[in-house]
Design a protein around this motif. Structure first.
Motif, short mmCIF file in Angstrom:
data_model
loop_
_atom_site.label_atom_id
_atom_site.label_comp_id
_atom_site.label_asym_id
_atom_site.label_seq_id
_atom_site.Cartn_x
_atom_site.Cartn_y
_atom_site.Cartn_z
N LEU A 231 -2.50 18.70 -61.56
CA LEU A 231 -2.30 19.17 -62.94
C LEU A 231 -1.58 17.94 -63.49
O LEU A 231 -1.34 16.64 -63.18
N ARG B 182 6.62 22.16 -65.97
CA ARG B 182 6.72 23.58 -66.26
C ARG B 182 6.51 24.67 -65.06
O ARG B 182 7.39 25.29 -64.94
N LEU B 183 5.17 24.64 -64.40
CA LEU B 183 5.08 25.41 -63.26
C LEU B 183 5.81 25.30 -62.11
O LEU B 183 6.32 26.22 -61.69
N HIS C 185 2.57 19.78 -67.35
CA HIS C 185 2.40 21.16 -66.84
C HIS C 185 2.78 21.30 -65.63
O HIS C 185 3.31 22.37 -65.24
N SER D 185 2.22 30.44 -60.38
CA SER D 185 2.70 29.23 -60.55
C SER D 185 2.97 28.64 -59.16
O SER D 185 2.65 27.06 -58.85
N SER E 211 -1.20 18.14 -56.87
CA SER E 211 -1.43 19.60 -57.46
C SER E 211 -2.60 19.55 -58.31
O SER E 211 -3.04 20.71 -59.02
N LYS F 174 9.21 24.64 -62.11
CA LYS F 174 10.31 25.24 -62.58
C LYS F 174 9.94 26.86 -62.52
O LYS F 174 11.05 27.37 -62.05
N LYS F 175 8.89 27.37 -62.83
CA LYS F 175 8.82 28.53 -62.84
C LYS F 175 8.66 29.23 -61.23
O LYS F 175 8.81 30.37 -61.11
N ALA F 176 8.01 28.23 -60.66
CA ALA F 176 7.69 28.82 -59.30
C ALA F 176 8.96 28.53 -58.32
O ALA F 176 9.30 29.26 -57.30
N GLN G 75 -0.14 27.27 -57.32
CA GLN G 75 -0.47 25.84 -58.13
C GLN G 75 0.17 24.71 -57.82
O GLN G 75 -0.34 23.50 -57.53
N VAL G 76 1.63 24.86 -57.63
CA VAL G 76 2.37 23.80 -57.13
C VAL G 76 2.41 23.59 -55.53
O VAL G 76 3.21 22.60 -55.17
N ASP H 121 7.22 33.00 -59.89
CA ASP H 121 6.16 33.17 -60.58
C ASP H 121 5.07 32.87 -59.25
O ASP H 121 4.97 31.68 -59.23
#
Length: 288
Positions: A215, A222-223, A219, A185, A213, A225-227, A188-189, A182
């Motif tokens: 965050l 989660r981000l 949160h 995401s 980050s 892992k998506k990234a 963001q990280v 993503d």
């Protein structure tokens, strides 16, 4: 708990090209073990050749060990950084170019110029010994740039066509992978990814990485892992194992020393994770 100060910006590296012949590769680059601490991106295509040293290349969520004789393939879509093995400096030559301008006038699909040479399944580091044609073409182009004999520009353009043809053949031979990251995401990280790549030999609390980050810890998990399709802890282990793999192949250091330098608490922890990720024990990896 230590306080970590990390910028949230993305560095953009650019080259002052001749607009009529946008290619550059004249200067060798000495990559230390600490200089680049931030993922960066540029507006051109880049092909690198490692003449000396070893380390890791981080490209988006991918981690590759590198050594002398390896080739890096980076297009304008992927953020990346390189880090040499601890206490060492590697020597690179990077060919920076805009192939769509250099090869214009020929009816070719847009992807031929390298826009598709990226993504989760693309291997950005090639071993020259496994791809001798690509290696020879790249080194011949660098030689033409160095010598600048009569008609060297014509020769370079002539070499670029088979080089990119070979890169496309390599890409076509790779197995497809439906895994996607993503991009929102990832951005963001990214400050945490920057810091982990530069300091993977240290231990961190999730709260620290989340704070980098801006965050909350939940949160951030989660981000992250998506990234990356990995947990923060597994990503850190991957960084350590890939750097250990590079050092095992390219230094005379003992496994116990390497284990400590990349951040593992014990040799058994390195052995267990190394075999899980690289499918070989450190000893077998070094001997093979």
């Amino acid at each position: 708990m230590s306080t970590i100060d990390q910028s949230n910006s993305t560095e953009s590296a650019d080259v002052d090209f001749d607009p009529n012949f946008p290619i550059d590769g004249a200067n060798p680059y000495h990559q230390p073990d600490t200089q680049i601490t931030q993922l960066h991106i540029h507006s051109y295509f880049e092909i690198g050749y490692c003449f000396e040293g070893s380390g890791i290349f981080v490209v988006e969520n991918k981690i590759f060990p590198f050594k002398a004789g390896d080739i890096s393939i980076i297009n304008s879509k992927e953020m990346h950084l390189a880090k040499s093995s601890k206490g060492t400096t590697s020597l690179w030559r990077f060919l920076s170019l805009k192939p769509d301008v250099l090869l214009q006038g020929v009816d070719l699909p847009e992807s031929f110029y390298g826009s598709n040479l990226c993504g989760p399944q693309f291997a950005n580091i090639l071993h020259g010994v496994d791809h001798p044609t690509i290696e020879k073409l790249l080194l011949n182009i660098l030689q033409e740039i160095d010598e600048q004999k009569d008609f060297y520009k014509v020769s370079i353009v002539g070499l670029l066509f088979p080089l990119f043809a070979e890169l496309q053949r390599f890409n076509s031979s790779m197995k497809s992978d439906n895994t996607e990251i993503d991009p929102i995401s990832f951005k963001q990280v990214m400050p945490a990814l920057d810091y982990l790549a530069a300091n993977f030999d240290k231990n961190f609390e999730i709260d620290e990485l989340a704070n980098i980050s801006h965050l909350s810890p939940s949160h951030f998990r989660r981000l992250f892992k998506k990234a990356t399709n990995l947990s923060p802890q597994e990503y850190l282990i991957q960084l350590r194992v890939k750097m250990a793999a590079s050092m095992l192949k390219n230094t005379d250091k003992k496994v116990t020393t390497i284990s400590q330098e990349v951040g593992f608490a014990s040799i058994s922890s390195l052995n267990r994770n190394f075999k899980r990720i690289m499918k070989l024990t450190p000893k077998d990896w070094k001997s093979n």
